[in-house]
Structures are given as C-alpha cells and as structure tokens.
Motif scaffolding. Sequence first.
Motif, PDB file in Angstrom:
ATOM      1  N   GLU A  69       0.828  -1.212   0.000  1.00 57.86           N
ATOM      2  CA  GLU A  69       0.000   0.000   0.000  1.00 57.86           C
ATOM      3  C   GLU A  69       0.865   1.267   0.000  1.00 57.86           C
ATOM      4  O   GLU A  69       0.490   2.275  -0.588  1.00 57.86           O
ATOM      5  N   TYR A  70       2.009   1.193   0.669  1.00 56.30           N
ATOM      6  CA  TYR A  70       2.844   2.391   0.816  1.00 56.30           C
ATOM      7  C   TYR A  70       4.127   2.337  -0.015  1.00 56.30           C
ATOM      8  O   TYR A  70       4.999   3.181   0.129  1.00 56.30           O
ATOM      9  N   LYS A  71       4.243   1.344  -0.921  1.00 53.34           N
ATOM     10  CA  LYS A  71       5.449   1.221  -1.757  1.00 53.34           C
ATOM     11  C   LYS A  71       5.543   2.416  -2.703  1.00 53.34           C
ATOM     12  O   LYS A  71       4.608   2.721  -3.432  1.00 53.34           O
ATOM     13  N   ASN A  72       6.686   3.110  -2.654  1.00 52.60           N
ATOM     14  CA  ASN A  72       6.979   4.285  -3.496  1.00 52.60           C
ATOM     15  C   ASN A  72       5.941   5.406  -3.369  1.00 52.60           C
ATOM     16  O   ASN A  72       5.841   6.248  -4.261  1.00 52.60           O
ATOM     17  N   ILE A  73       5.194   5.403  -2.273  1.00 56.43           N
ATOM     18  CA  ILE A  73       4.148   6.414  -2.114  1.00 56.43           C
ATOM     19  C   ILE A  73       4.767   7.802  -1.906  1.00 56.43           C
ATOM     20  O   ILE A  73       5.857   7.941  -1.337  1.00 56.43           O
ATOM     21  N   ASN A  74       4.066   8.798  -2.420  1.00 57.76           N
ATOM     22  CA  ASN A  74       4.444  10.196  -2.232  1.00 57.76           C
ATOM     23  C   ASN A  74       4.255  10.529  -0.744  1.00 57.76           C
ATOM     24  O   ASN A  74       3.157  10.412  -0.210  1.00 57.76           O
ATOM     25  N   SER A  75       5.319  10.977  -0.095  1.00 53.39           N
ATOM     26  CA  SER A  75       5.247  11.217   1.351  1.00 53.39           C
ATOM     27  C   SER A  75       4.382  12.426   1.713  1.00 53.39           C
ATOM     28  O   SER A  75       4.015  12.589   2.880  1.00 53.39           O
ATOM     29  N   SER A  76       4.023  13.260   0.739  1.00 55.20           N
ATOM     30  CA  SER A  76       3.042  14.324   0.971  1.00 55.20           C
ATOM     31  C   SER A  76       1.721  13.695   1.403  1.00 55.20           C
ATOM     32  O   SER A  76       1.020  14.225   2.267  1.00 55.20           O
ATOM     33  N   VAL A  77       1.402  12.546   0.776  1.00 49.87           N
ATOM     34  CA  VAL A  77       0.173  11.817   1.115  1.00 49.87           C
ATOM     35  C   VAL A  77       0.271  11.295   2.549  1.00 49.87           C
ATOM     36  O   VAL A  77      -0.698  11.374   3.310  1.00 49.87           O
ATOM     37  N   LEU A  78       1.444  10.801   2.924  1.00 47.23           N
ATOM     38  CA  LEU A  78       1.636  10.276   4.281  1.00 47.23           C
ATOM     39  C   LEU A  78       1.507  11.388   5.315  1.00 47.23           C
ATOM     40  O   LEU A  78       0.909  11.196   6.380  1.00 47.23           O
ATOM     41  N   LEU A  79       2.057  12.563   4.990  1.00 44.95           N
ATOM     42  CA  LEU A  79       1.972  13.709   5.911  1.00 44.95           C
ATOM     43  C   LEU A  79       0.516  14.142   6.083  1.00 44.95           C
ATOM     44  O   LEU A  79       0.056  14.404   7.195  1.00 44.95           O
ATOM     45  N   ASP A  80      -0.204  14.173   4.972  1.00 42.61           N
ATOM     46  CA  ASP A  80      -1.624  14.525   4.994  1.00 42.61           C
ATOM     47  C   ASP A  80      -2.420  13.510   5.820  1.00 42.61           C
ATOM     48  O   ASP A  80      -3.256  13.873   6.649  1.00 42.61           O
ATOM     49  N   LYS A  81      -2.131  12.214   5.607  1.00 43.07           N
ATOM     50  CA  LYS A  81      -2.824  11.147   6.342  1.00 43.07           C
ATOM     51  C   LYS A  81      -2.509  11.225   7.841  1.00 43.07           C
ATOM     52  O   LYS A  81      -3.356  10.922   8.674  1.00 43.07           O
ATOM     53  N   THR A  82      -1.284  11.641   8.168  1.00 38.69           N
ATOM     54  CA  THR A  82      -0.878  11.776   9.573  1.00 38.69           C
ATOM     55  C   THR A  82      -1.726  12.853  10.255  1.00 38.69           C
ATOM     56  O   THR A  82      -2.214  12.652  11.376  1.00 38.69           O
ATOM     57  N   CYS A  83      -1.903  13.991   9.576  1.00 37.74           N
ATOM     58  CA  CYS A  83      -2.717  15.083  10.135  1.00 37.74           C
ATOM     59  C   CYS A  83      -4.160  14.623  10.326  1.00 37.74           C
ATOM     60  O   CYS A  83      -4.786  14.955  11.341  1.00 37.74           O
ATOM     61  N   LEU A  84      -4.652  13.848   9.376  1.00 40.68           N
ATOM     62  CA  LEU A  84      -6.023  13.321   9.464  1.00 40.68           C
ATOM     63  C   LEU A  84      -6.148  12.355  10.651  1.00 40.68           C
ATOM     64  O   LEU A  84      -7.108  12.421  11.429  1.00 40.68           O
ATOM     65  N   PHE A  85      -5.141  11.498  10.818  1.00 37.84           N
ATOM     66  CA  PHE A  85      -5.086  10.526  11.912  1.00 37.84           C
ATOM     67  C   PHE A  85      -5.109  11.254  13.260  1.00 37.84           C
ATOM     68  O   PHE A  85      -5.863  10.886  14.163  1.00 37.84           O
ATOM     69  N   ILE A  86      -4.302  12.309  13.377  1.00 34.19           N
ATOM     70  CA  ILE A  86      -4.236  13.079  14.631  1.00 34.19           C
ATOM     71  C   ILE A  86      -5.558  13.808  14.884  1.00 34.19           C
ATOM     72  O   ILE A  86      -6.045  13.861  16.018  1.00 34.19           O
ATOM     73  N   SER A  87      -6.153  14.338  13.792  1.00 36.77           N
ATOM     74  CA  SER A  87      -7.361  15.161  13.935  1.00 36.77           C
ATOM     75  C   SER A  87      -8.559  14.370  14.455  1.00 36.77           C
ATOM     76  O   SER A  87      -9.549  14.951  14.901  1.00 36.77           O
ATOM     77  N   LYS A  88      -8.459  13.030  14.397  1.00 40.27           N
ATOM     78  CA  LYS A  88      -9.547  12.206  14.938  1.00 40.27           C
ATOM     79  C   LYS A  88      -9.503  12.177  16.461  1.00 40.27           C
ATOM     80  O   LYS A  88     -10.489  11.854  17.119  1.00 40.27           O
TER      81      LYS A  88
END
Length: 162
Positions: A69-88
């Motif tokens: 799922e995360y192979k070669n993923i753009n880390s901008s997406v990971l940073l965005d997902k992290t903020c979403l994870f925290i915002s919950k």
Amino acid sequence: MLKIGFGYDVHPFEQNRKLIVGGVEIKHPKGIGLYGHSDADVLFHALIDALLGMCGMGSIGELFPETDEYKNINSSVLLDKTCLFISKKYRMTINNIDCIIISKSVRIAPLVEDMKNNISQIIKIPTNIISIKGKSGNGLGIGGTDQGIEVYCVILGDIIEI
Ligand SMILES: [Zn+2]
C-alpha cells in the motif's frame, strides 16, 4: 496542552532513485537519490514522527508499515494522512516547527522556501512558523560523508483532546 514533538530520519543515497526532500524534487549532481520503501522524503518522515511524538500517537513505522500500500508512495500523502489521523483524536494548533537537514552534497538554502510552502499547504499552517536549516555535517556522520541525508525536527504545539 502544550506539547513538544521530536523526529529524526535518515535515508541512504542510491543510483536510479529520485531525490525528494520536503516535497521538492532535486537534481543531484551525481544523479543519485534516496532509497526507501516510500519516496524516501527524509524531511517529511522526520516531520511525521515529530507530529506523532507531540501527540503521543506512536511512530511513522507503526502508522505506515512497509506494505505494498505504501510502496513508493508520495510522502506528501503520508503527511496529509498523519494530520487526518491526529485530527480524529486532537485539535492541534502548531506553535512552530524547526528542522535541520544534514547533507554534504545538497545545498539546502535555495530549496527552503519551496519546502516551507509544501509543508504549509499540507499541514495548513503559515510559513512564518516553519524553520528549515541546512548543515554540511563538516565531513562527519552519514549526512556529512554523503552516505545519505539526515533530518532532525522539533515541533511545539497545543493539543486539545476532542
Ligand atoms: Zn524515512
């Protein structure tokens, strides 16, 4: 509650890889880039760990395991997902972010404004509370001997449980 977060990351240089730091694609004079499971954006990864650390919500490796799922993923997406994870769990107001990037061969200063703009857009904070400094490493360590690039990052923020 006022909280501090600390993040560190390092990735090795390798041939035939892109060099992406802070969401900025950089042309390395030797044509090398950073190796990692994702796009190996060493700055975004340190930033993600600092954000998670500030909230006591684990680490980047736990949130984004080395799966397909995360192979070669753009880390901008990971940073965005992290903020979403925290915002919950928390409403987060960042006071400031301070980062150090250590690299012998990549001059960071000309890239700082673009990196700040990228972080600003993803985390939705103003650029004037983001500090990014480059250091040569003085010929020592991983960054200083050009084995790879290292990043240290601290964040101070106010988090309120939802
Ligand atoms: Zn990383």
